[in-house]
Design an enzyme around this catalytic site. Sequence first.
Site, PDB file in Angstrom:
ATOM      1  CE  LYS A 171      -4.186  -1.710   0.115  1.00 14.48           C
ATOM      2  NZ  LYS A 171      -5.206  -1.398  -0.910  1.00 14.48           N
TER       3      LYS A 171
ATOM      4  CE  LYS B 187     -10.242  -5.188  -4.264  1.00 15.61           C
ATOM      5  NZ  LYS B 187      -9.973  -4.020  -3.411  1.00 15.61           N
TER       6      LYS B 187
END
Length: 326
Positions: free
Chosen positions: A108, A215
């Site tokens: 991240k 997703k």
Amino acid sequence: MTLPPLDEVLDRLHVVALPLVARFRGIDTRELALIEGPEGWTEFSPFVEYDDRESSAWLAATLEYGWSSPPPAHRDSIPVNATVPAVPAASVPDVLARFPGCRTAKVKVADPGQRLADDVARVAAVRDAMGPEGRIRIDANGAWNLDEAEHAVRAMEHHDLEYVEQPCASIDELAELRRRIARLDIPVAADESVRKADDPLAVARAGAADLLVIKVQPLGGIRRALDIVAEAGLPVVVSSALDSAVGLSMGAALAASLPDLPYDCGLGTGALFAEDVAAYAAHDGALPVRRPVPDPALLERRAVDAERRRWWAERIARCHALLASG
């Protein structure tokens, strides 16, 4: 699939709050709903700030998984990546230790309040820990503008990036960044431009990405996700939305049903929980394709209070009504 009655859904509802080992996506605890459907346990876990319209796609996926069988599987285990939150570089080895056997790490970057130097140091620490054979992908969640993204990618290119995920928010910016960094041979992946878009295929049509991150809950279920992948014609990475063991198994079922799976998937995020509802984790870098059953003791221990359960039940009722209305 016929929509099951709301009463049947709510009668099977459990709402839990699961603690994280490190702050991730701005939260320390993940609140989500679990439902025991006729075909097995399923999960409804849009983040609490998502509105009913967006969350209704998540409920469609939830009900599909709990009330119907998944498509045939092409594989019985899914290779997964480690996920490194926006932690200090010194904490990277401890994070990676939670993902034994993983050959890929998603890092991240562009976290609020941090600097590019923090991102570069974190990526460098991951490279040091994984060695030259490890694969590193970075995820900015659309936080950079175009110039910031180009500067950041060039600052980290010598760490041999596998790809950069959602560096910018808009499709136009992604397309231009892809043009600017073409000589670096670093692919651009789209995530939010797929799962949060009115048209999840727009980014592929615009030639703004080299691959898609998909997703299952945000896209409305396994079958709809498969249709999007087929029409997009791009390679994909199946990823999680910080799901519990139950939600991860839904993602694994999607990954298993894809004819081709060229990248390690972002389905190892169960390692980010201090405690999960079921024993379902990757071993030697791969997640088995199966449906976990939550531990009743964990469901009870991590259950939210009556007010929070009511909030989730009312949210499900509103999303169910939207699905029923078409």
